[in-house]
Design an enzyme around this catalytic site. Structure first.
Site: not given
Length: 283
Positions: A69, A147, A161, A165
């Site tokens: 993880d 990315s 999101y 990135k």
């Protein structure tokens, strides 16, 4: 559990050793398969590595899998140490683990936002920090940061999101400057949409507010005819990047994605020019 730790099987001195996070599906799995097929060795990690069992059997001794993880910094450092012990080195590190947080910015809860950044940004940061000492000691290595083509421009329903990135891009650009003197390369990969399961298994969705119903319908219509390519198409290109003496610092993956990134850059340039006079008056 760690599997197939026999370092003597299929361990050609000329083969590369890859460390790939998020390797159980999508681009991570495609890249794992391509690296193995090319004669390299791979340490493949994911929260659930059971989907990799067929590959483990097919490439006995060349593929090692264990659960990781990346949002757990201590686990990442221990995992990297464990990975180095398997084949004695790391040549290519792929920060691929991540997920999609889908929903309007107003709808995102604090827990969702923090969990998203813990994986998509901090997970990549922890892996980067953990592998640097090993790569620096070797005097070589290539860090690939997965990315997105949308990292340079925010977009409705995937703003968080894109933000994660964008943070990864900025961190990676600075990291590239810091690591260049040690012979370590960094490449930011910016894929477009691929048939990876990101929008199903890898998605966390917000609770929808009625106020955004019209916008959601517009976006759904915009994406209705989209056909995402197979991630297997990207894997050979990424392997080509790794083989380059002077690889690009940034690479868009996908023809349509490349066109869209160019359009976004042109639009941003035009917007900057529109405000040039005011910018110059500000000092």
């Amino acid at each position: 559990m760690l599997t197939n730790t026999n370092t003597n099987t299929n361990s050609s001195a000329g083969s590369r050793v890859w460390f790939i996070t998020g390797a159980s599906r999508g681009l991570g799995r495609a890249l794992t398969r391509a690296a193995l097929a090319g004669g390299d060795r791979v340490i493949a990690t994911a929260r659930d590595v059971s989907p990799l069992a067929p590959l483990t059997a097919e490439y006995e001794g060349a593929l090692v899998t264990f659960s990781l993880d990346v949002s757990d910094r201590a686990a990442v450092f221990a995992g990297v140490e464990r990975a180095v012990a398997v084949f004695g080195r790391l040549d290519v590190v792929v920060n691929n683990a991540g997920g999609l947080l889908f929903g309007m910015t107003e709808e995102v809860t604090e827990a969702q936002a923090r969990a998203h950044f813990d994986t998509n940004f901090f997970g990549a940061l922890w892996v980067s920090q953990a592998v640097v000492p090993q790569l620096r000691e070797q005097g070589s290595g290539h860090l690939l940061q997965m990315s997105s083509m949308g990292s340079g421009s925010g977009f409705a329903s995937v703003a968080l999101y894109g933000a994660g990135k964008a943070a990864l891009d900025s961190m990676s650009e600075g990291l590239a400057m810091e690591l260049e003197p040690f012979g370590i390369k960094v490449t930011i990969l910016q894929p477009g949409g691929y048939a990876t399961g990101l929008f199903t298994q890898g998605t966390t969705a917000t609770a929808e507010r009625e106020e955004y119903a019209q916008l959601r319908a517009k976006l759904a219509a915009m994406w209705a005819d989209t056909v995402d390519p197979n991630p297997e198409e990207a894997a050979p290109v990424i392997r080509e990047v790794v083989a380059m003496e002077r690889p690009p610092n940034r690479l868009v993956l996908g023809g349509l994605a490349y066109d869209q990134v160019c359009q976004m850059a042109e639009a941003r340039s035009e917007e900057l020019a529109r405000g040039e006079a005011m910018s110059r008056r500000a000092g």
